[in-house]
Design a protein around this motif. Structure first.
Motif, PDB file in Angstrom:
ATOM      1  N   THR A  65      11.185 -12.768   9.538  1.00 20.05           N
ATOM      2  CA  THR A  65      10.261 -11.817  10.146  1.00 20.05           C
ATOM      3  C   THR A  65      10.049 -10.661   9.182  1.00 20.05           C
ATOM      4  OG1 THR A  65      11.051 -12.376  12.359  1.00 20.05           O
ATOM      5  CG2 THR A  65       9.892 -10.282  12.117  1.00 20.05           C
ATOM      6  N   GLN A  66       8.793 -10.316   8.941  1.00 18.97           N
ATOM      7  CA  GLN A  66       8.489  -9.185   8.063  1.00 18.97           C
ATOM      8  C   GLN A  66       8.795  -7.893   8.818  1.00 18.97           C
ATOM      9  OE1 GLN A  66       4.448 -10.865   7.299  1.00 18.97           O
ATOM     10  NE2 GLN A  66       4.759  -9.839   5.321  1.00 18.97           N
ATOM     11  N   SER A  67       9.843  -7.216   8.409  1.00 14.02           N
ATOM     12  CA  SER A  67      10.277  -6.023   9.134  1.00 14.02           C
ATOM     13  C   SER A  67       9.299  -4.861   8.988  1.00 14.02           C
ATOM     14  CB  SER A  67      11.673  -5.596   8.684  1.00 14.02           C
ATOM     15  OG  SER A  67      11.701  -5.329   7.301  1.00 14.02           O
ATOM     16  N   CYS A  68       8.426  -4.907   8.007  1.00 10.13           N
ATOM     17  CA  CYS A  68       7.448  -3.825   7.855  1.00 10.13           C
ATOM     18  C   CYS A  68       6.254  -4.010   8.786  1.00 10.13           C
ATOM     19  CB  CYS A  68       6.970  -3.713   6.412  1.00 10.13           C
ATOM     20  SG  CYS A  68       5.946  -5.093   5.857  1.00 10.13           S
ATOM     21  N   MET A  69       6.213  -5.146   9.497  1.00  9.27           N
ATOM     22  CA  MET A  69       5.071  -5.439  10.355  1.00  9.27           C
ATOM     23  C   MET A  69       5.441  -5.502  11.831  1.00  9.27           C
ATOM     24  SD  MET A  69       2.759  -5.609   8.057  1.00  9.27           S
ATOM     25  CE  MET A  69       1.339  -6.292   8.869  1.00  9.27           C
ATOM     26  N   ALA A 127      14.697  -5.749  -0.999  1.00 12.30           N
ATOM     27  CA  ALA A 127      14.436  -4.676  -0.034  1.00 12.30           C
ATOM     28  C   ALA A 127      12.933  -4.459   0.002  1.00 12.30           C
ATOM     29  CB  ALA A 127      15.167  -3.403  -0.436  1.00 12.30           C
ATOM     30  N   PRO A 128      12.420  -3.797   1.016  1.00 10.23           N
ATOM     31  CA  PRO A 128      10.974  -3.601   1.131  1.00 10.23           C
ATOM     32  C   PRO A 128      10.362  -2.993  -0.133  1.00 10.23           C
ATOM     33  CG  PRO A 128      12.065  -2.867   3.109  1.00 10.23           C
ATOM     34  CD  PRO A 128      13.148  -3.174   2.124  1.00 10.23           C
ATOM     35  N   LEU A 129       9.198  -3.511  -0.493  1.00 12.48           N
ATOM     36  CA  LEU A 129       8.491  -3.009  -1.660  1.00 12.48           C
ATOM     37  C   LEU A 129       7.137  -2.428  -1.259  1.00 12.48           C
ATOM     38  CD1 LEU A 129       8.309  -2.724  -4.745  1.00 12.48           C
ATOM     39  CD2 LEU A 129       7.319  -5.019  -4.807  1.00 12.48           C
ATOM     40  N   CYS A 130       6.327  -3.226  -0.581  1.00 16.74           N
ATOM     41  CA  CYS A 130       4.951  -2.782  -0.304  1.00 16.74           C
ATOM     42  C   CYS A 130       4.821  -2.036   1.024  1.00 16.74           C
ATOM     43  CB  CYS A 130       4.004  -3.969  -0.325  1.00 16.74           C
ATOM     44  SG  CYS A 130       4.223  -5.107   1.073  1.00 16.74           S
ATOM     45  N   LEU A 131       5.641  -2.386   1.997  1.00 21.13           N
ATOM     46  CA  LEU A 131       5.583  -1.814   3.351  1.00 21.13           C
ATOM     47  C   LEU A 131       4.223  -1.999   4.016  1.00 21.13           C
ATOM     48  CD1 LEU A 131       7.716   1.400   2.784  1.00 21.13           C
ATOM     49  CD2 LEU A 131       8.382  -0.646   4.062  1.00 21.13           C
ATOM     50  N   MET A 132       3.526  -3.086   3.628  1.00 17.57           N
ATOM     51  CA  MET A 132       2.236  -3.369   4.263  1.00 17.57           C
ATOM     52  C   MET A 132       1.983  -4.867   4.394  1.00 17.57           C
ATOM     53  SD  MET A 132      -0.387  -2.146   1.358  1.00 17.57           S
ATOM     54  CE  MET A 132      -0.616  -3.052  -0.157  1.00 17.57           C
ATOM     55  N   GLY A 133       3.051  -5.667   4.438  1.00 20.70           N
ATOM     56  CA  GLY A 133       2.901  -7.077   4.747  1.00 20.70           C
ATOM     57  C   GLY A 133       2.485  -7.976   3.614  1.00 20.70           C
ATOM     58  N   VAL A 134       2.615  -7.557   2.374  1.00 17.06           N
ATOM     59  CA  VAL A 134       2.155  -8.358   1.245  1.00 17.06           C
ATOM     60  C   VAL A 134       3.303  -9.026   0.480  1.00 17.06           C
ATOM     61  CG1 VAL A 134       0.897  -8.274  -0.963  1.00 17.06           C
ATOM     62  CG2 VAL A 134       0.085  -6.938   0.992  1.00 17.06           C
ATOM     63  N   CYS A 135       4.381  -8.326   0.215  1.00 20.27           N
ATOM     64  CA  CYS A 135       5.401  -8.825  -0.723  1.00 20.27           C
ATOM     65  C   CYS A 135       6.455  -9.749  -0.100  1.00 20.27           C
ATOM     66  CB  CYS A 135       6.089  -7.655  -1.406  1.00 20.27           C
ATOM     67  SG  CYS A 135       7.229  -6.729  -0.339  1.00 20.27           S
ATOM     68  N   PHE A 136       6.669  -9.688   1.150  1.00 16.52           N
ATOM     69  CA  PHE A 136       7.679 -10.493   1.856  1.00 16.52           C
ATOM     70  C   PHE A 136       9.112 -10.205   1.408  1.00 16.52           C
ATOM     71  CE2 PHE A 136       5.293 -13.460   4.552  1.00 16.52           C
ATOM     72  CZ  PHE A 136       4.004 -13.176   4.126  1.00 16.52           C
ATOM     73  N   ASP A 137       9.354  -9.073   0.804  1.00 13.75           N
ATOM     74  CA  ASP A 137      10.713  -8.712   0.395  1.00 13.75           C
ATOM     75  C   ASP A 137      11.495  -8.044   1.521  1.00 13.75           C
ATOM     76  OD1 ASP A 137      10.875  -9.807  -2.092  1.00 13.75           O
ATOM     77  OD2 ASP A 137      10.200  -8.011  -3.141  1.00 13.75           O
ATOM     78  N   CYS A 138      10.881  -7.895   2.670  1.00 12.02           N
ATOM     79  CA  CYS A 138      11.527  -7.194   3.793  1.00 12.02           C
ATOM     80  C   CYS A 138      11.956  -8.162   4.897  1.00 12.02           C
ATOM     81  CB  CYS A 138      10.569  -6.160   4.368  1.00 12.02           C
ATOM     82  SG  CYS A 138       9.092  -6.903   5.084  1.00 12.02           S
TER      83      CYS A 138
HETATM   84  S1  FES Z   1       7.684  -4.673   2.553  1.00  9.79           S
HETATM   85 FE1  FES Z   1       6.289  -6.029   1.647  1.00  9.79          FE
HETATM   86  S2  FES Z   1       5.885  -7.469   3.216  1.00  9.79           S
HETATM   87 FE2  FES Z   1       7.205  -6.033   4.146  1.00  9.79          FE
END
Ligand code: FES
Length: 103
Positions: A77-81, A56-67
């Motif tokens: 697709t990075q859902s936080c971006m 699930a989302p971790l960073c919410l800024m496009g870094v971790c790719f867990d979203c």
């Molecule tokens: S939450 Fe980390 S890249 Fe989207």
């Protein structure tokens, strides 16, 4: 865990319908997709290709790719971006990317 920030009615964007794994979900147009999915109680977003662990989302800024999710047929697709738009179709990913579905 997450709480929507209060905003005046003039600041609120219109509610739109998106489809998540065949389920209709309401979200604010222009809000980040990851936030909309979390607000709708969608967790996990995917399962990893190797171990099948939930993510699930971790960073919410496009870094971790867990979203990562599939959006309108585009896998990983990075859902936080990406911003929500009316009629958006989201598929939660399970395992590795499907070969041959390149978009
Ligand atoms: S939450 Fe980390 S890249 Fe989207």
């Amino acid at each position: 865990m997450f709480k929507t920030m209060l905003a005046s009615t003039e600041e609120l964007r219109p509610l739109v319908e998106i489809v998540v794994d065949g389920r209709s979900v309401q979200a604010r147009e222009g809000e980040m997709l990851a936030a909309a999915l979390l607000n709708a109680g969608v967790v996990p977003f995917r399962h990893t290709a190797i171990s099948g662990q939930p993510r699930a989302p971790l960073c919410l800024m496009g870094v971790c790719f867990d979203c990562l999710v599939e959006v309108d047929g585009v896998q990983n697709t990075q859902s936080c971006m990406i911003e929500v738009h009316a009629g958006m179709t989201v598929r939660l990913q399970d395992g590795a990317r499907r070969v041959g579905d390149v978009k």
